[in-house]
Scaffold this motif. Structure first.
Motif, mmCIF file in Angstrom:
data_model
loop_
_atom_site.group_PDB
_atom_site.id
_atom_site.type_symbol
_atom_site.label_atom_id
_atom_site.label_comp_id
_atom_site.label_asym_id
_atom_site.label_seq_id
_atom_site.Cartn_x
_atom_site.Cartn_y
_atom_site.Cartn_z
ATOM 1 N N ALA A 20 1.152 -11.957 13.318
ATOM 2 C CA ALA A 20 0.163 -12.496 12.385
ATOM 3 C C ALA A 20 -1.252 -12.139 12.825
ATOM 4 O O ALA A 20 -2.109 -11.808 11.987
ATOM 5 C CB ALA A 20 0.322 -14.008 12.269
ATOM 6 N N LEU A 21 -1.517 -12.214 14.123
ATOM 7 C CA LEU A 21 -2.841 -11.853 14.627
ATOM 8 C C LEU A 21 -3.162 -10.392 14.353
ATOM 9 O O LEU A 21 -4.285 -10.049 13.960
ATOM 10 C CB LEU A 21 -2.920 -12.130 16.131
ATOM 11 N N LEU A 22 -2.180 -9.515 14.530
ATOM 12 C CA LEU A 22 -2.402 -8.092 14.305
ATOM 13 C C LEU A 22 -2.656 -7.795 12.830
ATOM 14 O O LEU A 22 -3.514 -6.971 12.491
ATOM 15 C CB LEU A 22 -1.207 -7.289 14.816
ATOM 16 N N VAL A 23 -1.921 -8.442 11.951
ATOM 17 C CA VAL A 23 -2.160 -8.253 10.510
ATOM 18 C C VAL A 23 -3.576 -8.681 10.150
ATOM 19 O O VAL A 23 -4.297 -7.981 9.424
ATOM 20 C CB VAL A 23 -1.121 -9.046 9.681
ATOM 21 N N TYR A 24 -3.989 -9.835 10.660
ATOM 22 C CA TYR A 24 -5.342 -10.321 10.382
ATOM 23 C C TYR A 24 -6.399 -9.349 10.909
ATOM 24 O O TYR A 24 -7.355 -9.006 10.199
ATOM 25 C CB TYR A 24 -5.537 -11.699 11.006
ATOM 26 N N LEU A 25 -6.238 -8.898 12.144
ATOM 27 C CA LEU A 25 -7.233 -8.009 12.742
ATOM 28 C C LEU A 25 -7.262 -6.651 12.045
ATOM 29 O O LEU A 25 -8.336 -6.076 11.835
ATOM 30 C CB LEU A 25 -6.946 -7.833 14.227
ATOM 31 N N ASN A 26 -6.106 -6.134 11.680
ATOM 32 C CA ASN A 26 -6.066 -4.848 10.994
ATOM 33 C C ASN A 26 -6.785 -4.907 9.647
ATOM 34 O O ASN A 26 -7.511 -3.981 9.271
ATOM 35 C CB ASN A 26 -4.611 -4.401 10.802
#
Length: 259
Positions: free
Chosen positions: A206-212
């Protein structure tokens, strides 16, 4: 036919072997099934606090090699200044046996060896100068990565399904500071409120999706420190009034106060 039997322990009942086996199976298998696919790391609790010369690991649950282990009493270790990076690790022994139990022993060690052995989980790291006290309180989100005299838990794996992730308190600190800025997108606000509303750590996925989406670029490194640095980047952009990603139809100003 599948039957689930829950033993009744009452006055006057004879304690039978079958009752104890049923209780053992229920506790052991529930833990295995509930956390199936989880990464090694801290499941819940295990907060660290400091005194002038000690680090205290408070009660909590650690997940290791497919099994949850309860830390039911605080563990204490004495720290000292070295002016070099020191890592506090939780060591977990191989399975040990006696006539009545299969068990593991857990202990804490301080070492300058940053790399982890297969039986170790990092709890924190720090670089303490002579005459200084190790602090466990932070001035703001970015302060958690201060090099000297500060308890750093960014590298610590927190157990969720899939890949280990950041401490829930780290992502909560990010969300609170983000919600106090004037340049949030709808996507920012939604994500931050989700962080504050859930009682468990945010998954690395979830963090990676948000940051991307926020940075409009795919993050090549997925380590905790890399994710933390990207969160700082997003936070600074919003604090400076810059908006990117997460809301193609435009963005609104948000001001949310969180206790």
């Amino acid at each position: 036919m599948l039957i689930q039997a829950v033993p009744l322990f009452q006055d006057g009942h004879i304690l039978r072997r079958e009752m104890l086996i049923a209780l053992s199976d229920y506790a052991f298998l529930t833990s295995q099934l509930l956390y199936k696919g989880y990464a090694d790391g801290i499941l819940t609790g295990c907060e660290l606090t400091t005194t002038k010369d000690s680090i205290i690991l408070n009660t909590g649950i650690v997940f290791f090699k497919g099994q949850a282990y309860l830390i039911k009493e605080p563990m204490v270790i004495t720290y000292y200044p070295t002016s070099t990076t020191t890592v506090l690790k939780l060591t977990i022994s191989d399975e040990l046996k006696d006539p009545n139990y299969i068990y593991r022993e857990m202990d804490m060690v301080l070492t300058e060896q940053i790399s982890l052995q297969s039986n170790e989980i990092e709890l924190c790291r720090f670089k303490l100068q002579p005459g200084a006290k190790l602090r466990d309180q932070y001035q703001d989100f970015e302060d958690r990565n201060t090099i000297f005299d500060t308890l750093n838990r960014i590298h610590v794996p927190f157990s969720v399904k899939g890949e280990g992730t950041l401490d829930r308190e780290i992502t909560r600190a990010f969300a609170k500071e983000m919600l106090d800025t004037d340049s949030l997108t709808d996507f920012d606000a939604y994500f931050c409120m989700q962080i504050l509303n859930q009682p468990y750590p945010v998954s690395k996925e979830a963090l990676l999706v948000y940051l991307n989406r926020s940075n409009q670029a795919v993050l090549s490194e997925h380590s905790n420190p890399a994710v933390f640095q990207e969160l700082i980047k997003v936070l600074k952009m919003r604090q400076s009034g810059k908006k990117s990603g997460g809301n193609k139809e435009g963005s609104k100003k948000w001001k949310v106060t969180v206790d």
